[in-house]
Design a protein around this motif. Structure first.
Motif, PDB file in Angstrom:
ATOM      1  N   GLY A  60      15.353 -13.810  16.025  1.00  0.00           N
ATOM      2  CA  GLY A  60      15.578 -12.951  14.870  1.00  0.00           C
ATOM      3  C   GLY A  60      14.271 -12.686  14.155  1.00  0.00           C
TER       4      GLY A  60
ATOM      5  N   ALA B  19      20.817 -15.677  15.895  1.00  0.00           N
ATOM      6  CA  ALA B  19      19.596 -15.996  16.639  1.00  0.00           C
ATOM      7  C   ALA B  19      19.421 -17.501  16.800  1.00  0.00           C
ATOM      8  CB  ALA B  19      18.380 -15.411  15.918  1.00  0.00           C
TER       9      ALA B  19
ATOM     10  N   THR C  30      14.451 -17.812  14.245  1.00  0.00           N
ATOM     11  CA  THR C  30      14.198 -16.658  13.384  1.00  0.00           C
ATOM     12  C   THR C  30      12.777 -16.686  12.852  1.00  0.00           C
ATOM     13  OG1 THR C  30      16.517 -16.535  12.687  1.00  0.00           O
ATOM     14  CG2 THR C  30      14.890 -15.480  11.260  1.00  0.00           C
TER      15      THR C  30
ATOM     16  N   SER D  13      10.307 -15.295  10.012  1.00  0.00           N
ATOM     17  CA  SER D  13      10.250 -14.675   8.682  1.00  0.00           C
ATOM     18  C   SER D  13       8.878 -14.051   8.511  1.00  0.00           C
ATOM     19  CB  SER D  13      10.492 -15.736   7.609  1.00  0.00           C
ATOM     20  OG  SER D  13      10.235 -15.215   6.329  1.00  0.00           O
TER      21      SER D  13
ATOM     22  N   VAL E 132      21.262 -12.535  10.656  1.00  0.00           N
ATOM     23  CA  VAL E 132      20.220 -12.728  11.670  1.00  0.00           C
ATOM     24  C   VAL E 132      20.196 -14.180  12.120  1.00  0.00           C
ATOM     25  CG1 VAL E 132      17.737 -12.723  12.095  1.00  0.00           C
ATOM     26  CG2 VAL E 132      18.780 -10.835  10.847  1.00  0.00           C
ATOM     27  N   ILE E 133      20.142 -15.104  11.162  1.00  0.00           N
ATOM     28  CA  ILE E 133      20.013 -16.523  11.486  1.00  0.00           C
ATOM     29  C   ILE E 133      21.258 -17.044  12.192  1.00  0.00           C
ATOM     30  CG2 ILE E 133      19.819 -18.826  10.437  1.00  0.00           C
ATOM     31  CD1 ILE E 133      18.006 -17.443   8.309  1.00  0.00           C
TER      32      ILE E 133
ATOM     33  N   LYS F 256      19.095 -24.583  13.960  1.00  0.00           N
ATOM     34  CA  LYS F 256      18.392 -23.305  14.105  1.00  0.00           C
ATOM     35  C   LYS F 256      16.891 -23.484  13.892  1.00  0.00           C
ATOM     36  CE  LYS F 256      22.148 -20.697  14.482  1.00  0.00           C
ATOM     37  NZ  LYS F 256      22.429 -19.845  15.660  1.00  0.00           N
TER      38      LYS F 256
ATOM     39  N   TYR G 131      13.421 -22.015  12.437  1.00  0.00           N
ATOM     40  CA  TYR G 131      12.970 -21.087  11.397  1.00  0.00           C
ATOM     41  C   TYR G 131      11.447 -21.121  11.369  1.00  0.00           C
ATOM     42  CZ  TYR G 131      13.159 -18.462   6.993  1.00  0.00           C
ATOM     43  OH  TYR G 131      13.040 -17.496   6.024  1.00  0.00           O
TER      44      TYR G 131
END
Length: 478
Positions: A185, A244, A247, A249, A240-241, A277, A279
């Protein structure tokens, strides 16, 4: 104790901690055993192989509580997610990552050491990408246990020969790296985001995108349709998160990045959006903010990596960004195919905050170089020297670089007066310089050139130049 192929275990290399793995049939290209009773282990999370003595191998489930530590979190999360996701697929076969030998490469490509778990087995392994990169040797060892464990997780076989610098600086060999099968994402907001996303689309990555700019989303959708790759525009960052695996940012400023973090259920103890997830914060932020993000995301059982992008819009478009990363190594490895698509190099620089510090220093240097260039061109103009002639000579000197040449062209052609010509927003560079000066205050380090440069940029911003390229200081300062 007798260990069978495809059995989940905790395996321990000498001087290192136990790590989740699976017993494999030895690869034909594997180095010889050093003792008789050894097993060929595939390490989860890092997707690498190594010989481990039987006495240093323990059953996974029985010793999980004892050996599960903070540094094994990502690998354990992977195991647990795998077990849950494969519960309905008893015939699943394992596509293992390829084993890469240290021996001189033969002309023909080696086959990977593959295998599958029988349908009656309780535990199974997650499908992994085929071309996991392997760390290359770096210079100077720090000798710390943490560094050794990072290197071991990267590749057990190379652990004793790998050396590192700059708090565990690791680069990876991505020559034969394929496109990851994961879903990625992107939260898009920076001036470089469009170039980054188009390079991810071009390389075949499957993407979920969110942006406040509807025109950007439409343009990217059309580009993805032409490339015939998976691409979906989402209405919110949460969407999105949720979809995906990892992700990115990539926003315009730290305030936007903080606002997004607050939308991810950080304050709600029942919100599990971030659990498991990845990030990756690519917004230009200071070290303390990055540490705060890491703490908040980790509490929600998410995986965090800071990945500062060193470069500007043309470099993003051309796939020439340099990625400065710090944090979880397994997440860094999982992002490698993306980093290869968007940049010319990526570095894992140790603990959280390391990459942001280096990025701030580079941004201060970038601003100082630009201010120096502008003063030279101002003096040439005041001396009645034609700027185009002066520029042509400057480009032939060793002082010029691709970055400074683009700025000198912008000065001569006045390509900094509209947002369409913006390669590097002045507000972004000034904010980064200011953050670097705050860091210098912490270390009580005088930075007279950076301080003066910051004042020059602030003056331009006060005159209403936000949105213009940083080269606009030529017009506002002089």
């Amino acid at each position: 104790m007798v260990f069978k192929e495809n059995e989940f275990v905790w395996a321990k290399m000498p001087t290192y901690s136990h790590w989740p793995g699976i017993v494999m049939a030895p690869n034909p290209e594997a180095p010889p055993k050093t003792v008789k009773d050894m097993q060929w282990i595939y390490f989860l999370g890092t997707h690498n192989y190594g010989w481990v003595e039987d006495k240093n191998i323990k059953p996974y489930e029985e010793f999980k509580r004892q050996y599960k530590k903070k540094n094994t979190e990502a690998a354990v999360v992977e195991v647990e997610e795998i077990i849950a996701s494969l519960a309905n697929d008893p015939d699943f076969k394992i596509p293992f990552a390829k084993y890469v030998s240290n021996r001189p490469s033969p002309k023909k490509a080696r086959k990977s050491s593959g295998g599958s778990v029988k349908s009656g087995e309780k535990k199974r392994i997650f499908p992994l990408k085929e071309n996991t990169p392997v760390p290359h040797k770096k210079a100077r060892s720090s000798g710390s246990r943490d560094t050794k464990e990072r290197l071991f997780r990267a590749s057990p076989e190379l652990a004793n020969s790998l050396e590192n610098s700059l708090e565990g600086d690791i680069t990876l060999n991505t020559v034969n790296l394929g496109t990851s099968s994961k879903f990625f994402g992107v939260l898009a907001g920076s001036v470089s985001a469009e170039g980054l996303i188009k390079n991810l689309i071009k390389s075949g990555h499957r993407l979920y995108i969110w942006s406040r700019s509807s025109s950007l989303c439409e343009d990217l959708q059309q580009y993805a349709d032409k490339q015939q790759t998976f691409f979906k525009v989402c209405n919110t960052p949460r969407q999105v998160i949720r979809n995906a695996n990892i992700t990115f940012s990539c926003l315009s400023d730290p305030d936007q990045a903080k606002a997004i973090i607050n939308q991810l259920g950080i304050a709600d103890k029942n919100d599990d959006l971030l659990r498991g997830k990845g990030y990756v914060e690519m917004t230009s932020i200071d070290p303390e903010t990055s540490k705060d993000f890491h703490e908040l995301i980790s509490k929600k059982e998410g995986l965090y990596l800071e990945a500062m992008l060193q470069g500007c819009k043309p470099e993003a478009i051309n796939g020439e960004i340099i990625v400065l990363a710090a944090g979880l190594q397994s997440l860094f490895v999982d992002c490698q195919s993306c980093f290869k698509a968007i940049g010319k190099a990526s570095f894992l620089l140790g603990k959280i905050g390391s990459a942001t510090k280096i990025h701030m220093i580079f941004q201060m240097m970038r601003g100082i170089f630009l201010a120096s260039l502008v003063e030279g061109f101002v003096m040439a103009d005041r001396s009645s020297i034609k700027l185009d002639a002066f520029n042509n000579i400057f480009k032939m000197t060793h002082m010029s670089s691709e970055y400074l040449r683009s700025k000198s062209d912008a000065i001569v052609n006045k390509k900094f007066l509209s947002s369409q010509d913006t390669e590097e927003p002045i507000e972004q560079l000034q904010r980064d310089i200011a953050q670097g000066l705050q860091m210098s205050n912490h270390f009580k380090q005088p930075m007279p050139l950076a301080s003066n440069t910051n004042d020059i940029f602030k003056h331009a911003r006060r005159l209403g130049c936000d949105g213009q390229d940083s080269a606009c200081i030529y017009r506002t300062r002089y």
